[in-house]
Design a protein around this motif. Structure first.
Motif, short mmCIF file in Angstrom:
data_model
loop_
_atom_site.label_atom_id
_atom_site.label_comp_id
_atom_site.label_asym_id
_atom_site.label_seq_id
_atom_site.Cartn_x
_atom_site.Cartn_y
_atom_site.Cartn_z
N GLN A 13 0.49 -1.16 -0.43
CA GLN A 13 0.10 0.22 0.44
C GLN A 13 0.92 1.59 0.05
N ALA A 14 -0.09 2.50 -0.31
CA ALA A 14 0.96 3.99 -0.46
C ALA A 14 1.65 3.24 0.89
N GLY A 15 2.61 4.51 1.22
CA GLY A 15 3.27 4.90 2.09
C GLY A 15 4.10 3.75 2.98
N GLY A 16 3.91 2.06 2.02
CA GLY A 16 5.03 1.26 2.95
C GLY A 16 5.89 0.79 2.63
N SER A 17 6.82 0.04 2.75
CA SER A 17 8.18 -0.19 2.67
C SER A 17 8.77 -1.34 1.66
N LEU A 18 9.48 -1.37 1.03
CA LEU A 18 9.92 -2.67 0.20
C LEU A 18 11.47 -2.81 0.61
N ARG A 19 12.08 -3.95 0.12
CA ARG A 19 14.15 -3.94 0.17
C ARG A 19 13.98 -5.14 -1.22
N LEU A 20 14.35 -4.57 -2.13
CA LEU A 20 14.65 -5.63 -2.80
C LEU A 20 16.31 -6.05 -2.97
N ASN A 83 11.61 3.41 0.83
CA ASN A 83 10.31 3.52 2.11
C ASN A 83 9.18 4.77 1.45
N SER A 84 8.38 4.86 1.72
CA SER A 84 7.33 5.86 1.86
C SER A 84 6.84 6.27 0.49
N LEU A 85 6.19 4.45 -0.12
CA LEU A 85 6.40 3.98 -1.71
C LEU A 85 4.91 4.88 -1.90
N LYS A 86 5.04 5.41 -3.23
CA LYS A 86 3.80 5.58 -4.34
C LYS A 86 2.92 5.17 -5.42
N PRO A 87 2.14 5.78 -5.24
CA PRO A 87 1.91 4.68 -6.63
C PRO A 87 2.53 4.59 -7.77
N GLU A 88 2.93 6.31 -7.66
CA GLU A 88 3.71 6.08 -8.72
C GLU A 88 5.45 5.23 -9.10
N ASP A 89 5.17 5.04 -8.47
CA ASP A 89 6.55 3.52 -7.79
C ASP A 89 6.42 2.78 -8.44
N VAL A 113 2.84 -0.39 -5.97
CA VAL A 113 1.74 0.34 -5.48
C VAL A 113 0.05 0.38 -4.96
N SER A 114 -0.74 -0.12 -3.79
CA SER A 114 -1.86 0.66 -4.12
C SER A 114 -1.81 1.73 -3.88
N SER A 115 -2.81 2.61 -3.95
CA SER A 115 -3.46 3.71 -3.68
C SER A 115 -4.86 3.76 -2.69
#
Length: 115
Positions: A13-20, A83-89, A113-115
């Protein structure tokens, strides 16, 4: 042939984090630059973050302050903390390493990333 295997993508979800993670089949110190790129549908592939042999980093403007590239030489792995992922990511993210004569790409990992 150098192999790069990415992992860590997924749906968040938007605002979440992932580590690649990008596991490299050879010592990462063989390469001048290591980086992460992304390609969204209908758009050109763009550089997101890079790290040089000396440890200098650079980032695409839209991810500065949110994404961090790092490396672990003991594991021959390059990371991208997002961090702070956005749909445009939302995009397929690719790992890239560049040696003196060749550049190598991973197969890509999807980040949504879902809004």
């Amino acid at each position: 042939q150098v192999q790069l295997v990415e992992s860590g993508g997924g749906l968040v979800q938007a605002g979440g984090s992932l580590r690649l993670s990008c596991a490299v089949s050879e010592s990462i110190f063989k390469f001048n630059v290591m980086g992460w790129y992304r390609q969204a549908p209908g758009k050109q592939r763009e550089m997101v973050a890079g790290i040089t042999f000396g440890g200098s980093t650079n980032y695409e403007d839209s991810v500065k302050g949110r994404f961090t590239i790092s490396r672990d030489s003991a594991k021959d792995t390059v990371y991208l903390q997002m961090n702070s992922l956005k749909p445009e990511d939302t995009a397929v993210y690719y790992c890239n390493v560049q040696g003196f004569q060749h550049a190598y790409w991973g197969q890509g990992t999807q980040v949504t990333v879902s809004s």
